[in-house]
Scaffold this active site. Structure first.
Site, short mmCIF file in Angstrom:
data_model
loop_
_atom_site.label_atom_id
_atom_site.label_comp_id
_atom_site.label_asym_id
_atom_site.label_seq_id
_atom_site.Cartn_x
_atom_site.Cartn_y
_atom_site.Cartn_z
N ARG A 1 -22.38 -23.22 95.02
CA ARG A 1 -23.61 -23.37 95.81
C ARG A 1 -24.82 -23.67 94.94
O ARG A 1 -25.92 -23.93 95.45
CB ARG A 1 -23.89 -22.07 96.61
CG ARG A 1 -22.83 -21.73 97.64
CD ARG A 1 -23.13 -20.41 98.32
NE ARG A 1 -24.10 -20.53 99.38
CZ ARG A 1 -23.79 -20.63 100.68
NH1 ARG A 1 -22.54 -20.62 101.06
NH2 ARG A 1 -24.72 -20.73 101.59
N TYR B 1 -27.33 -26.69 95.13
CA TYR B 1 -28.32 -26.63 96.22
C TYR B 1 -29.35 -25.54 95.94
O TYR B 1 -30.56 -25.80 95.96
CB TYR B 1 -27.58 -26.36 97.53
CG TYR B 1 -28.46 -26.34 98.76
CD1 TYR B 1 -28.97 -27.52 99.30
CD2 TYR B 1 -28.76 -25.13 99.40
CE1 TYR B 1 -29.75 -27.49 100.45
CE2 TYR B 1 -29.54 -25.11 100.55
CZ TYR B 1 -30.04 -26.29 101.06
OH TYR B 1 -30.82 -26.26 102.20
N GLU C 1 -30.12 -23.76 93.16
CA GLU C 1 -30.95 -23.96 91.96
C GLU C 1 -31.78 -25.23 92.10
O GLU C 1 -32.88 -25.33 91.58
CB GLU C 1 -30.08 -24.01 90.71
CG GLU C 1 -29.38 -22.69 90.38
CD GLU C 1 -30.34 -21.58 89.95
OE1 GLU C 1 -31.55 -21.83 89.76
OE2 GLU C 1 -29.89 -20.43 89.83
N ARG D 1 -21.58 -26.70 109.22
CA ARG D 1 -22.24 -25.39 109.29
C ARG D 1 -21.67 -24.61 110.47
O ARG D 1 -21.02 -25.16 111.34
CB ARG D 1 -23.76 -25.56 109.38
CG ARG D 1 -24.36 -25.91 108.03
CD ARG D 1 -25.84 -26.17 108.09
NE ARG D 1 -26.15 -27.53 108.49
CZ ARG D 1 -27.38 -28.07 108.48
NH1 ARG D 1 -28.41 -27.33 108.12
NH2 ARG D 1 -27.58 -29.32 108.84
N THR E 1 -23.68 -11.67 107.58
CA THR E 1 -24.71 -11.92 108.61
C THR E 1 -25.56 -13.14 108.27
O THR E 1 -25.71 -13.52 107.11
CB THR E 1 -25.65 -10.71 108.77
OG1 THR E 1 -26.46 -10.56 107.59
CG2 THR E 1 -24.88 -9.42 109.04
N PRO F 1 -23.16 -15.77 100.77
CA PRO F 1 -24.03 -14.59 100.87
C PRO F 1 -23.56 -13.63 101.97
O PRO F 1 -23.19 -14.05 103.06
CB PRO F 1 -25.41 -15.17 101.19
CG PRO F 1 -25.35 -16.58 100.70
CD PRO F 1 -23.92 -17.02 100.92
P1 NAD Z 1 -29.67 -32.89 107.33
O1 NAD Z 1 -28.55 -33.07 106.38
O2 NAD Z 1 -29.46 -33.12 108.78
O3 NAD Z 1 -30.90 -33.81 106.91
C1 NAD Z 1 -31.16 -34.21 105.60
C2 NAD Z 1 -31.62 -35.65 105.65
O4 NAD Z 1 -31.94 -36.08 104.31
C3 NAD Z 1 -30.53 -36.59 106.16
O5 NAD Z 1 -31.10 -37.50 107.07
C4 NAD Z 1 -30.05 -37.30 104.90
O6 NAD Z 1 -29.50 -38.58 105.15
C5 NAD Z 1 -31.32 -37.34 104.08
N1 NAD Z 1 -31.08 -37.44 102.63
C6 NAD Z 1 -30.22 -36.70 101.89
N2 NAD Z 1 -30.28 -37.06 100.60
C7 NAD Z 1 -31.22 -38.06 100.53
C8 NAD Z 1 -31.72 -38.86 99.47
N3 NAD Z 1 -31.28 -38.71 98.21
N4 NAD Z 1 -32.67 -39.79 99.76
C9 NAD Z 1 -33.11 -39.96 101.03
N5 NAD Z 1 -32.66 -39.25 102.07
C10 NAD Z 1 -31.72 -38.29 101.83
O7 NAD Z 1 -30.23 -31.42 107.07
P2 NAD Z 1 -31.34 -30.59 107.86
O8 NAD Z 1 -30.67 -29.39 108.40
O9 NAD Z 1 -32.12 -31.46 108.76
O10 NAD Z 1 -32.26 -30.11 106.66
C11 NAD Z 1 -33.49 -30.74 106.36
C12 NAD Z 1 -34.16 -30.04 105.18
O11 NAD Z 1 -34.40 -28.67 105.51
C13 NAD Z 1 -33.32 -30.04 103.90
O12 NAD Z 1 -34.17 -30.23 102.80
C14 NAD Z 1 -32.72 -28.66 103.88
O13 NAD Z 1 -32.46 -28.24 102.56
C15 NAD Z 1 -33.81 -27.83 104.53
N6 NAD Z 1 -33.25 -26.61 105.14
C16 NAD Z 1 -32.54 -26.71 106.30
C17 NAD Z 1 -31.99 -25.55 106.83
C18 NAD Z 1 -31.20 -25.59 108.11
O14 NAD Z 1 -30.63 -24.56 108.49
N7 NAD Z 1 -31.16 -26.68 108.83
C19 NAD Z 1 -32.15 -24.32 106.19
C20 NAD Z 1 -32.86 -24.29 105.00
C21 NAD Z 1 -33.42 -25.45 104.49
N1 UDP Z 2 -18.73 -19.86 108.44
C1 UDP Z 2 -17.61 -19.45 109.19
N2 UDP Z 2 -16.88 -20.40 109.82
C2 UDP Z 2 -17.19 -21.73 109.77
C3 UDP Z 2 -18.33 -22.13 109.03
C4 UDP Z 2 -19.07 -21.17 108.38
O1 UDP Z 2 -17.30 -18.27 109.26
O2 UDP Z 2 -16.47 -22.53 110.39
C5 UDP Z 2 -19.54 -18.82 107.78
C6 UDP Z 2 -19.86 -19.10 106.32
O3 UDP Z 2 -18.82 -18.61 105.48
C7 UDP Z 2 -21.15 -18.31 106.16
C8 UDP Z 2 -21.83 -18.43 107.53
O4 UDP Z 2 -20.79 -18.79 108.44
O5 UDP Z 2 -20.89 -16.96 105.90
C9 UDP Z 2 -22.92 -19.48 107.59
O6 UDP Z 2 -22.39 -20.66 107.06
P1 UDP Z 2 -23.21 -22.03 107.05
O7 UDP Z 2 -22.38 -23.02 106.29
O8 UDP Z 2 -23.61 -22.37 108.44
O9 UDP Z 2 -24.56 -21.71 106.29
P2 UDP Z 2 -24.94 -20.92 104.94
O10 UDP Z 2 -23.73 -20.25 104.38
O11 UDP Z 2 -25.49 -21.97 104.04
O12 UDP Z 2 -25.94 -19.93 105.40
#
Ligand code: NAD
Ligand code: UDP
Length: 311
Positions: free
Chosen positions: A142, A145, A147, A186, A210, A272
């Site tokens: 992980r 992402y 770091e 996810r 959780t 986590p």
């Molecule tokens: P997502 O994967 O749907 O969206 C990411 C977008 O970035 C995509 O459209 C992808 O094509 C684009 N992308 C990736 N690498 C690229 C690059 N090198 N150049 C140009 N475009 C690029 O993810 P998301 O859930 O919409 O997340 C958006 C942002 O929010 C991310 O930075 C993610 O780390 C952050 N974030 C999301 C969550 C979540 O739960 N959704 C949680 C924490 C942080």
């Molecule tokens: N997870 C799960 N089954 C799945 C996908 C994810 O049990 O099919 C678990 C995963 O191991 C983690 C939690 O759900 O404990 C959230 O995972 P996700 O990939 O959505 O996000 P993150 O781990 O980055 O919070």
């Protein structure tokens, strides 16, 4: 006067909802994406609109644009996708943020970084306030992402100290909603797609870990308030409602097909154990807290996946 916004990752899940809000506010929007995990369909309604531009570009390469606000979201967010090419993920976080901060500095734009609760790693402090410095493995699967986002935060604050660049840092917790991809990987999308297909729901480990799930509309409201406020951050944006993954599976199964089985699969490395945001700062500074509970937000999300699978 209307502003010109650059949304990197604007064709992605969160980015496209943000684009919708900015367009609805009457501003100009440039959506930049390399379509790694995003798709044109997410922003198709705006293509051809006089206030909207779409650029295929990779943020690891510099770009010159005239903009007032940069919403820097470009980065794959699902473990399945960010682990597909971990070196590219680290490059996207470091070089991408470096390039966007360079642009912000050159044109005097304000930049908001979409950081993550992953900066807290596998947290020893629960729930997690912004002051907690985290417990992140630097060499695990992980780390590209986690770091990557940590160095992205560092770059933001060094640009602020050295060049006076205006930055905002949001630490986003697990967010879900319509426009997630069926193959996103996810947990919310996996469980819904499995349940709709009548397959068993896959619990990684025993499902006692959780997470706290925020509906995408709530998150986007928080991002907009953060960009517009005077506080640099970092600020946690997430829903404090904490659920075990087993509870989530039961909730989703209950809304789709209560007869389905829950099966266990191996827990991925460094997964986590617990995660829940302290959102006191967001409440105080942004006047923000999530409005949509999980059971409610799942309904439009399930409807979205029904349409996706039918198409
Ligand atoms: P997502 O994967 O749907 O969206 C990411 C977008 O970035 C995509 O459209 C992808 O094509 C684009 N992308 C990736 N690498 C690229 C690059 N090198 N150049 C140009 N475009 C690029 O993810 P998301 O859930 O919409 O997340 C958006 C942002 O929010 C991310 O930075 C993610 O780390 C952050 N974030 C999301 C969550 C979540 O739960 N959704 C949680 C924490 C942080
Ligand atoms: N997870 C799960 N089954 C799945 C996908 C994810 O049990 O099919 C678990 C995963 O191991 C983690 C939690 O759900 O404990 C959230 O995972 P996700 O990939 O959505 O996000 P993150 O781990 O980055 O919070």
């Amino acid at each position: 006067m209307s502003l010109r916004h650059l949304v990197t990752g604007g064709a992605g899940f969160v980015g496209s909802h943000l684009v919708d809000r900015l367009m609805a506010a009457g501003d100009e929007v440039i959506c930049l994406d390399n379509y790694f995990t995003g798709r044109k369909a997410n922003i198709a309604r705006w293509i051809g609109h006089p206030r909207f531009e779409l650029i295929r570009h990779d943020v690891t390469e510099p770009i010159r644009l005239e903009v007032d606000r940069i919403w820097h979201l470009a980065c794959p967010a699902s473990p399945v996708h960010y682990q597909f090419n971990p070196i590219k993920t680290a490059k996207t976080s470091f070089l991408g943020t470096y390039n966007m901060l360079g642009l912000a500095r050159r044109v005097g734009a304000r930049l908001l970084l979409a950081s993550t609760s992953e900066v807290y790693g596998d947290p020893e402090v629960h729930p997690q306030p912004e002051s907690y410095r985290g417990c992140v493995n630097t060499i695990g699967i992980r780390s590209c992402y986690d770091e990557g986002k940590r160095i992205a935060e560092t770059l933001c604050f060094d640009y602020r100290r050295m060049h006076g660049t205006e930055v905002r840092v949001a630490r986003i917790f697990n967010t879900y909603g319509p426009r997630m991809l069926p193959n996103d990987g996810r947990v919310v999308s996996n469980f819904i797609v499995q349940a709709l297909r009548g397959e068993p729901l896959t619990l990684y480990g025993d499902g006692s870990q959780t997470r706290s799930f925020c509906y995408v509309d709530d998150l986007v409201e928080g991002l907009i308030r953060l960009m517009n406020c005077d506080q640099t951050g970092p600020i946690n944006l997430g829903n404090p409602g904490e659920f075990t993954i087993r509870e989530l599976a039961e909730l989703i199964r209950g809304q789709i097909n209560p007869g389905l089985e829950l099966v266990q699969r191996p827990l991925p490395q460094d997964d986590p154990l617990q995660r829940q945001p302290v959102i006191d700062l967001a409440r105080a500074v942004l006047g923000w807290e999530p409005q949509i509970p999980l059971a409610q937000g799942l309904q439009p999300t399930i409807a979205h996946f029904r349409d996706e699978l039918a198409a």
